[in-house]
Design a protein around this motif. Structure first.
Motif, PDB file in Angstrom:
ATOM      1  N   PHE A  97       0.953  -1.156  -0.169  1.00  0.00           N
ATOM      2  CA  PHE A  97      -0.101   0.041  -0.036  1.00  0.00           C
ATOM      3  C   PHE A  97       0.772   1.433   0.131  1.00  0.00           C
ATOM      4  CE2 PHE A  97      -1.822   3.315   2.374  1.00  0.00           C
ATOM      5  CZ  PHE A  97      -3.329   3.538   1.770  1.00  0.00           C
ATOM      6  N   HIS A  98       0.500   2.358  -0.795  1.00  0.00           N
ATOM      7  CA  HIS A  98       1.376   3.450  -0.892  1.00  0.00           C
ATOM      8  C   HIS A  98       0.548   4.695  -0.839  1.00  0.00           C
ATOM      9  CE1 HIS A  98       4.870   0.979  -2.225  1.00  0.00           C
ATOM     10  NE2 HIS A  98       4.041   0.497  -2.944  1.00  0.00           N
ATOM     11  N   GLU A  99       0.572   5.551   0.049  1.00  0.00           N
ATOM     12  CA  GLU A  99      -0.524   6.457   0.459  1.00  0.00           C
ATOM     13  C   GLU A  99      -0.309   7.744  -0.856  1.00  0.00           C
ATOM     14  OE1 GLU A  99      -1.191  10.217   3.414  1.00  0.00           O
ATOM     15  OE2 GLU A  99      -0.409   8.442   4.238  1.00  0.00           O
ATOM     16  N   VAL A 100      -1.349   8.064  -1.417  1.00  0.00           N
ATOM     17  CA  VAL A 100      -1.204   9.216  -2.414  1.00  0.00           C
ATOM     18  C   VAL A 100      -2.331  10.385  -2.480  1.00  0.00           C
ATOM     19  CG1 VAL A 100      -0.735   7.320  -4.331  1.00  0.00           C
ATOM     20  CG2 VAL A 100      -3.381   7.901  -3.736  1.00  0.00           C
ATOM     21  N   ALA A 101      -3.124  10.202  -1.158  1.00  0.00           N
ATOM     22  CA  ALA A 101      -3.801  11.297  -0.757  1.00  0.00           C
ATOM     23  C   ALA A 101      -4.377  11.036   0.671  1.00  0.00           C
ATOM     24  CB  ALA A 101      -5.047  11.619  -1.851  1.00  0.00           C
ATOM     25  N   ARG A 102      -5.077  12.177   1.166  1.00  0.00           N
ATOM     26  CA  ARG A 102      -5.567  11.951   2.398  1.00  0.00           C
ATOM     27  C   ARG A 102      -6.591  12.995   2.705  1.00  0.00           C
ATOM     28  NH1 ARG A 102      -1.159  13.589   6.833  1.00  0.00           N
ATOM     29  NH2 ARG A 102       0.084  11.909   5.894  1.00  0.00           N
ATOM     30  N   ASP A 103      -7.723  12.833   3.300  1.00  0.00           N
ATOM     31  CA  ASP A 103      -8.819  13.885   3.489  1.00  0.00           C
ATOM     32  C   ASP A 103      -9.166  13.725   5.050  1.00  0.00           C
ATOM     33  OD1 ASP A 103     -10.874  15.427   2.689  1.00  0.00           O
ATOM     34  OD2 ASP A 103     -12.418  13.910   3.474  1.00  0.00           O
ATOM     35  N   SER A 104      -9.292  15.065   5.481  1.00  0.00           N
ATOM     36  CA  SER A 104      -9.487  15.515   6.891  1.00  0.00           C
ATOM     37  C   SER A 104     -10.527  16.605   7.007  1.00  0.00           C
ATOM     38  CB  SER A 104      -8.399  15.649   7.645  1.00  0.00           C
ATOM     39  OG  SER A 104      -8.753  16.019   9.049  1.00  0.00           O
ATOM     40  N   PRO A 105     -11.714  16.542   7.227  1.00  0.00           N
ATOM     41  CA  PRO A 105     -12.566  17.607   7.714  1.00  0.00           C
ATOM     42  C   PRO A 105     -12.021  18.664   8.596  1.00  0.00           C
ATOM     43  CG  PRO A 105     -13.950  16.020   7.061  1.00  0.00           C
ATOM     44  CD  PRO A 105     -12.601  15.528   7.104  1.00  0.00           C
ATOM     45  N   VAL A 106     -11.492  18.121   9.753  1.00  0.00           N
ATOM     46  CA  VAL A 106     -11.160  18.677  10.763  1.00  0.00           C
ATOM     47  C   VAL A 106      -9.902  19.470  10.650  1.00  0.00           C
ATOM     48  CG1 VAL A 106     -10.080  18.185  13.171  1.00  0.00           C
ATOM     49  CG2 VAL A 106     -11.841  16.730  12.330  1.00  0.00           C
ATOM     50  N   ARG A 107      -9.095  18.961   9.758  1.00  0.00           N
ATOM     51  CA  ARG A 107      -7.762  19.743   9.294  1.00  0.00           C
ATOM     52  C   ARG A 107      -8.108  20.751   8.343  1.00  0.00           C
ATOM     53  NH1 ARG A 107      -2.015  18.254   7.114  1.00  0.00           N
ATOM     54  NH2 ARG A 107      -1.788  20.258   5.901  1.00  0.00           N
ATOM     55  N   ARG A 108      -9.126  20.789   7.458  1.00  0.00           N
ATOM     56  CA  ARG A 108      -9.713  21.734   6.479  1.00  0.00           C
ATOM     57  C   ARG A 108     -10.147  22.668   7.286  1.00  0.00           C
ATOM     58  NH1 ARG A 108     -11.541  17.574   3.376  1.00  0.00           N
ATOM     59  NH2 ARG A 108     -13.668  18.252   3.645  1.00  0.00           N
ATOM     60  N   GLY A 109     -11.003  22.435   8.366  1.00  0.00           N
ATOM     61  CA  GLY A 109     -11.645  23.292   9.183  1.00  0.00           C
ATOM     62  C   GLY A 109     -10.645  24.437   9.757  1.00  0.00           C
TER      63      GLY A 109
END
Length: 387
Positions: A97-109
């Motif tokens: 597995f190789h990470e290519v993206a991440r999503d976090s509404p908490v960080r965006r806020g």
């Protein structure tokens, strides 16, 4: 000078691939692993979903989806491209597995609050940015937060990146593309680093028609019978004219010879579809050997014609000045002047003149290039040059 229009097989695939490659920097192109990660990030979401939906809805019997190990990609592309309209490749589901993206509404806020522009219309101040302890709290959230991690499964990112770069002409023409195997996981970012937690299991996408195991195509999702009658044989037949050609050279030649390529593709499809499904394994192997022999015979004929054409052109170029003038006159004044030169050539003094004119007016390499067997010859010639 007008640029030659690039051929396109599948417009949607071609548009997406051209957009991706146009955004790669020279530094990224020099690092195949970065190319693979960028591709995985680019195809996550709408881009990949759109192409997957298009494949599933396509009525083409020659849009083929294949899952295989990255090590088999080059041979698969060179073979299946010879019979498919568009080839969709996917990789091994059980690889790293190789990470290519991440999503976090908490960080965006937190980022929206910390880095937002607080100036209103006409310079009005809508409030100050967080400072001191409050700002430190938001920075802490940015570096420590729950997130969903998106990654692709691949045993060798560098090999995948090199494959993407070598296949670039084919991908940009919509003849092939790669659908990464994605997984997602919910985890935690701690001090800016990913907390490694267990992954959710990847799901097999419905676009795959065949799984390649030990060089054989295994039906994965009820592939159309027409696909089976061209995919399985093309993996078995001997095709020495592509064996010595690298993937990048194969891609370049296929695009530069696109009309001849599509003509040869139609010939090969017809030949494979005419094979009798009822025959046993021995008879099937004999039928494939006959097709391979027919291709080799046509290739031998094309080699002979190309060699003869080059010799004729050499005669024309090395002709005397009178021969050059004569050829021009024959071209301008047509049959009347040609008849006159034939009479001259009948005498011993003019015995070499008509040979020059005949060489100048006979079919040359340019005419032979408009032939499906010229595509096969070009691949074979490249292989011989490299070996």
């Amino acid at each position: 000078m007008l640029r030659r229009r690039q051929p396109v097989q599948n417009k949607d695939v071609a548009r997406t691939m051209r957009s991706f490659f146009s955004q790669l920097s020279s530094d990224e192109r020099g690092d195949p692993e970065r190319v693979a990660v960028r591709y995985g990030s680019r195809m996550w979401g709408r881009a990949g979903s759109r192409l997957t939906d298009q494949k599933n809805l396509s009525r083409s019997r020659y849009y083929v989806g294949v899952s295989a190990d990255i090590a088999a990609f080059e041979d698969l592309v060179k073979r299946v491209t010879l019979v498919a309209d568009t080839l969709l490749l996917s990789g091994d589901w059980n690889s790293s597995f190789h990470e290519v993206a991440r999503d976090s509404p908490v960080r965006r806020g937190a980022e929206d609050v910390l880095y937002a522009d607080h100036s209103g219309p006409f310079g009005a101040d809508l409030g100050s940015s967080p400072r001191g302890e409050e700002a430190a709290q938001y920075r802490h959230i940015i570096n420590n937060h729950p997130a969903t991690f998106i990654g692709i499964h691949s045993p060798d990112l560098a090999a995948l990146g090199r494959w993407l770069l070598d296949s670039e002409p084919l991908l940009k023409a919509g003849l092939a593309w790669y659908l990464p195997n994605y997984s997602s996981r919910d985890g935690q970012v701690v001090e800016g680093n990913t907390d490694r937690t267990s992954l959710t299991q990847p799901e097999q996408v419905s676009s795959i028609d065949y799984l390649i195991r030990d060089g054989r195509a295994i039906d994965a999702s009820g592939a159309h019978p027409i696909k089976s009658r061209i995919v399985r044989p093309i993996l078995e037949i001997e095709l020495p004219f592509i064996d010595g050609v690298g993937l990048r050279d194969f891609s370049d030649i296929t695009i530069s010879e696109f009309n001849n390529y599509t003509d040869f593709r139609a010939f090969l499809r017809k030949s494979l579809l005419e094979l009798d499904d009822a025959v046993n394994a021995v008879q099937s192997e004999q039928a494939l050997m006959k097709i391979a022999a027919d291709i080799e015979q046509e290739l031998h004929s094309m080699r002979a014609q190309m060699s003869l054409a080059r010799r004729r052109r050499a005669v024309a170029v090395s002709g005397a000045a009178v021969g050059t003038v004569g050829a021009v006159l024959a071209a301008v004044y047509g049959p009347v002047m040609e008849d006159a030169f034939k009479l001259i050539a009948a005498s011993s003094a003019g015995s070499g003149l008509w040979a020059v004119i005949d060489a100048a007016t006979s079919n040359g390499p340019r005419e032979l290039k408009e032939n499906r067997w010229h595509y096969v010859w070009a691949l074979s010639h490249k292989a011989q040059t490299l070996n």
